[in-house]
Write an enzyme that holds these catalytic residues in place. Structure first.
Site: not given
Ligand code: HSE
Length: 417
Positions: A12, A100, A127, A129, A182, A185, A196, A200, A298
């Site tokens: 990022v 986040k 939140v 992207g 990719g 994670e 995750d 959010k 991304g």
């Molecule tokens: N790993 C997160 C997703 C990245 O797949 O949305 C963005 O927060």
């Protein structure tokens, strides 16, 4: 000229620098201010990188430089990001973050610090992207009473579910593909187990309902238990299975924040959000409902939101207070899952019979959909959807089905629009 520092030169952070220089002239025209990136903070060296000369390793270089007015925090994690962001705000430098976890766990403290020091702590990138959803919630939609927010807040899980839905991939194969591409994670548990999306939901809930919602107050269930058979049965019922992050205000004024897989009927726009895309649906008294959609993760999509915040920091003369929230005593404010009520999807081992229909009736449930499908190998699969009920009633119906000899293979709440 005013200077920007970028904390973290990973995916990022490097996107923020790249997009800034690509559109520098436009950004300066928009803000009416000459701007430049002066420092990039990272532990590593970046030999050969066009901006290698900007790399520093000590946050104090940034903190003690009065030219640096704006900071983009793209490090991730709570520590040391919290210490660094706190120090920047204390020094009167506005911060834009994509982190986040930091906002979900420390947002209340950081917003107060920004206010005390007449600068800003912005987090549009945390939140969805690239999707503008934080700012519209406290600006464009501010004239409404917002009652609920729900959406697809994790791109990795949405990609996996779509692969199961469209390509009939098993969960493990779809996860492996997401890792190869990719999206996920290396340790995908934060995506797959819902942490995750939970962070959010915390941010959206805190923003909309005005009190800090911490991750441990959110009922969180990931998608590990979802099978190809569940997804196919949902598909046969003109629906999709999605990981839905949601917060809604209940009739008694408490809020219920949740993250869980839900069956989403095709009439809902959310069911058509595929791949790594995210969507945030908001319900309010004036506008009814509206949906924000776009790339939720991304390099450049996230950088786009970070830069948008930096631009707003440049334009803001003082702290923007419309997006602050207060520390909460969560005991009265947040309901538990006893208050959860939704229609239910059941995948079952046999066709519903008279005994099952009678049990539903006795529990006050309406069977709104009943479905059976025939596989290529002649195997049959069965499912149904029943009207909205609480968890106790859903469990009672499960028991009644089991008592009448029908095994319940899955039970998934349905997202009612
Ligand atoms: N790993 C997160 C997703 C990245 O797949 O949305 C963005 O927060």
């Amino acid at each position: 000229m005013k200077k920007i520092a970028v904390l973290g030169y990973g995916v990022v952070g490097s996107g923020v620098v790249e997009l800034f220089y690509k559109n520098k002239e436009k950004i300066e025209k928009n803000t009416g201010t000459e701007l430049d990136v002066k420092y990039i903070l990272d532990l590593r060296e970046f030999p050969g990188d066009p901006y290698a000369d900007k790399v520093v390793h000590d946050i104090n270089v940034i903190l003690s430089d009065p030219e640096v007015c704006y900071v983009a925090e793209c490090m991730g994690g709570v520590n040391p990001a919290f210490q660094f962001v706190s120090s920047c705000l204390e020094a009167g430098k506005s911060v834009s973050t994509s982190n986040k976890q930091l906002v979900a766990e420390k947002g209340d403290i950081l917003l107060q610090l920004a206010k005390k020091n007449d600068c800003n702590f912005f987090f549009e990138a945390s939140v969805g992207g690239a999707i503008p959803c934080i700012r519209p919630l406290h600006t464009c939609l501010a004239g409404n009473d917002i009652s609920a927010v729900a959406g697809i807040l994790n791109g990795t899980t949405n990609f996996i579910l779509e692969k199961m839905f469209c390509d009939k991939m098993a969960f493990d194969d779809a996860l492996k593909l997401a890792q190869e591409l990719g999206y996920a994670e290396r340790d995908p548990s934060a995506d797959v187990d819902g942490a995750d999306a939970c962070r959010k939901v915390c941010i959206l809930a805190s923003l909309v309902f005005g009190k800090h919602v911490y991750p441990d107050s959110v009922y969180t269930k990931g998608i590990r238990d979802i099978t190809l058979e569940d997804v196919q049965m949902a598909q046969a019922m003109d629906s999709a299975v999605k990981l839905i992050g949601c917060v809604k205000r209940l009739e008694d004024g408490r809020i219920l924040p949740t993250v869980m897989p839900m069956v989403v009927p095709n009439e809902s726009l959310i069911s058509h959000v595929d791949g790594v895309f995210n969507a945030v649906m908001v319900w309010g008294d004036g506008f009814d409902k509206t949906m924000f959609y776009g790339r939720g993760a991304g390099k450049l999509p996230t950088a786009s939101a970070v830069l948008g915040d930096i631009i707003d920091c440049v334009k803001a003369e003082h702290t923007v207070t419309s997006h602050e929230w207060i520390l909460a005593d969560n005991t009265d404010f947040i309901a538990d899952m006893d208050a959860f009520c939704a229609p239910r999807f059941y995948r079952i081992s046999a066709r519903l019979d008279d005994a099952a229909a009678k049990a539903a009736d006795e529990l006050g449930l309406k069977i709104t959909t009943a479905c059976s499908t025939q596989g290529n190998d002649d195997s049959a699969a069965f499912g149904c959807i029943v009207s909205a009920c609480d968890n106790k009633t859903a469990d009672a119906f499960t028991k009644a089905l089991e008592d009448s000899g029908i095994s319940v293979l899955a039970q998934i709440p349905v997202l009612a629009d």
